[in-house]
Design a protein around this motif. Structure first.
Motif, PDB file in Angstrom:
ATOM      1  N   ARG A  22      33.935  45.213  81.554  1.00 23.38           N
ATOM      2  CA  ARG A  22      34.091  46.207  82.632  1.00 23.38           C
ATOM      3  C   ARG A  22      33.548  45.654  83.952  1.00 23.38           C
ATOM      4  NH1 ARG A  22      33.891  52.383  82.757  1.00 23.38           N
ATOM      5  NH2 ARG A  22      33.402  52.815  84.935  1.00 23.38           N
ATOM      6  N   VAL A  23      32.352  45.095  83.919  1.00 23.41           N
ATOM      7  CA  VAL A  23      31.764  44.519  85.134  1.00 23.41           C
ATOM      8  C   VAL A  23      32.612  43.351  85.628  1.00 23.41           C
ATOM      9  CG1 VAL A  23      29.748  43.283  86.050  1.00 23.41           C
ATOM     10  CG2 VAL A  23      29.427  45.257  84.563  1.00 23.41           C
ATOM     11  N   TRP A  24      33.039  42.537  84.708  1.00 22.79           N
ATOM     12  CA  TRP A  24      33.822  41.351  85.034  1.00 22.79           C
ATOM     13  C   TRP A  24      35.151  41.746  85.687  1.00 22.79           C
ATOM     14  CZ3 TRP A  24      35.165  37.483  80.561  1.00 22.79           C
ATOM     15  CH2 TRP A  24      35.632  36.278  81.080  1.00 22.79           C
ATOM     16  N   LEU A  25      35.828  42.737  85.131  1.00 26.47           N
ATOM     17  CA  LEU A  25      37.091  43.212  85.716  1.00 26.47           C
ATOM     18  C   LEU A  25      36.878  43.715  87.147  1.00 26.47           C
ATOM     19  CD1 LEU A  25      38.571  45.127  82.644  1.00 26.47           C
ATOM     20  CD2 LEU A  25      39.576  43.111  83.734  1.00 26.47           C
ATOM     21  N   GLN A  26      35.764  44.378  87.374  1.00 23.35           N
ATOM     22  CA  GLN A  26      35.472  44.878  88.722  1.00 23.35           C
ATOM     23  C   GLN A  26      35.156  43.735  89.672  1.00 23.35           C
ATOM     24  OE1 GLN A  26      32.281  47.591  87.891  1.00 23.35           O
ATOM     25  NE2 GLN A  26      33.649  49.246  87.291  1.00 23.35           N
ATOM     26  N   GLY A  57      25.737  51.305  92.849  1.00 20.08           N
ATOM     27  CA  GLY A  57      26.193  49.929  92.887  1.00 20.08           C
ATOM     28  C   GLY A  57      25.600  49.216  94.089  1.00 20.08           C
ATOM     29  N   PHE A  58      25.726  47.901  94.103  1.00 18.80           N
ATOM     30  CA  PHE A  58      25.207  47.117  95.222  1.00 18.80           C
ATOM     31  C   PHE A  58      26.164  45.956  95.491  1.00 18.80           C
ATOM     32  CE2 PHE A  58      22.689  43.533  96.815  1.00 18.80           C
ATOM     33  CZ  PHE A  58      22.211  44.099  97.981  1.00 18.80           C
ATOM     34  N   ALA A  59      26.685  45.891  96.718  1.00 22.27           N
ATOM     35  CA  ALA A  59      27.575  44.801  97.158  1.00 22.27           C
ATOM     36  C   ALA A  59      28.775  44.635  96.220  1.00 22.27           C
ATOM     37  CB  ALA A  59      26.792  43.500  97.285  1.00 22.27           C
ATOM     38  N   GLY A  60      29.338  45.739  95.777  1.00 20.61           N
ATOM     39  CA  GLY A  60      30.506  45.694  94.906  1.00 20.61           C
ATOM     40  C   GLY A  60      30.199  45.379  93.451  1.00 20.61           C
ATOM     41  N   ILE A  61      28.938  45.333  93.110  1.00 20.78           N
ATOM     42  CA  ILE A  61      28.541  45.040  91.728  1.00 20.78           C
ATOM     43  C   ILE A  61      28.095  46.339  91.077  1.00 20.78           C
ATOM     44  CG2 ILE A  61      26.930  43.765  90.266  1.00 20.78           C
ATOM     45  CD1 ILE A  61      26.767  41.682  92.518  1.00 20.78           C
ATOM     46  N   ASP A  62      28.627  46.605  89.910  1.00 20.89           N
ATOM     47  CA  ASP A  62      28.308  47.828  89.173  1.00 20.89           C
ATOM     48  C   ASP A  62      26.971  47.649  88.446  1.00 20.89           C
ATOM     49  OD1 ASP A  62      28.341  50.208  87.841  1.00 20.89           O
ATOM     50  OD2 ASP A  62      30.131  49.773  86.654  1.00 20.89           O
ATOM     51  N   ILE A  63      25.899  47.935  89.141  1.00 19.68           N
ATOM     52  CA  ILE A  63      24.551  47.747  88.596  1.00 19.68           C
ATOM     53  C   ILE A  63      24.314  48.650  87.387  1.00 19.68           C
ATOM     54  CG2 ILE A  63      22.070  47.845  89.132  1.00 19.68           C
ATOM     55  CD1 ILE A  63      23.553  45.647  90.635  1.00 19.68           C
ATOM     56  N   ALA A  64      24.849  49.863  87.419  1.00 12.93           N
ATOM     57  CA  ALA A  64      24.644  50.801  86.306  1.00 12.93           C
ATOM     58  C   ALA A  64      25.174  50.221  84.999  1.00 12.93           C
ATOM     59  CB  ALA A  64      25.305  52.140  86.615  1.00 12.93           C
ATOM     60  N   THR A  65      26.364  49.622  85.038  1.00 15.90           N
ATOM     61  CA  THR A  65      26.947  49.057  83.818  1.00 15.90           C
ATOM     62  C   THR A  65      26.143  47.858  83.340  1.00 15.90           C
ATOM     63  OG1 THR A  65      29.117  49.811  84.555  1.00 15.90           O
ATOM     64  CG2 THR A  65      29.084  48.207  82.791  1.00 15.90           C
ATOM     65  N   ILE A  66      25.645  47.058  84.260  1.00 20.18           N
ATOM     66  CA  ILE A  66      24.820  45.913  83.873  1.00 20.18           C
ATOM     67  C   ILE A  66      23.533  46.391  83.209  1.00 20.18           C
ATOM     68  CG2 ILE A  66      23.488  43.955  84.750  1.00 20.18           C
ATOM     69  CD1 ILE A  66      25.676  43.661  86.922  1.00 20.18           C
TER      70      ILE A  66
END
Length: 183
Positions: A22-26, A57-66
């Protein structure tokens, strides 16, 4: 008890893999309407959406999923050893959970490249699955292709990426003396 261990490992690995994908696709801005993207989003939404309200999120990165993937990886190394009669060590579980996330990301990249290589021999013309796999691997393979261009129509960048992933795996393995038994 081996069956329970196997099933728990499978469940944790599947959930963690879906969260990583999911993170990778984003990150690569893959086609959201592709069936694979839709599947990953719909399966992970029940876990991710509540955390997104708390963790932005931060800078287009889904921090919640990480963070959720890290929690599941830590749980894997807390719950399974505890059920198998081992000690409960949250510090070790956190350490191994972080290493597992790195290793699992590399494994998923490896699998995508293997599938791409096999599909390139079999599939002719446009294929939507090949497109999404190319979107996922392009950030890794493009810099390698600049150094090692295709030779006679043969793309050696995947072989170079395999070697780099294996070197990274060996490097991470030095931090865990019994690496093969954990993962």
């Amino acid at each position: 008890m081996d069956i329970v261990n196997y099933l728990l490992r499978f469940a944790f690995d599947a959930i963690i893999s879906l969260l990583i994908i999911r993170v990778w696709l984003q990150l690569v801005r893959a086609d959201f309407y592709h069936p694979l993207s839709q599947f990953v989003v719909k399966v992970t939404n029940p876990v991710v959406v509540p955390f997104r309200r708390i963790i932005p999120g931060f800078a287009g990165i889904d921090i919640a999923t990480i963070v959720i993937a890290f929690i599941f990886a830590t749980l894997k190394y807390s719950v399974i050893p505890f059920l198998m009669g081992g000690p409960f060590d949250p510090l070790a579980a956190t350490y191994f959970g972080g290493l597992f996330l790195i290793k699992q990301t590399g494994f998923l990249l490896f699998m995508c490249m293997i599938i791409m290589a096999v599909m390139s021999w079999v599939v002719q013309g446009y294929n939507p699955t090949m497109v999404i796999l190319q979107q996922l691997t392009q950030p890794i393979l493009a810099p390698i292709r600049r150094i090692i261009p295709p030779i006679g129509g043969l793309d050696l960048s995947i072989i170079a990426a395999f070697l780099l992933l294996n070197v990274l795996n060996m490097f991470i393995g030095k931090f865990v003396p019994y690496w093969h038994t954990l993962f």
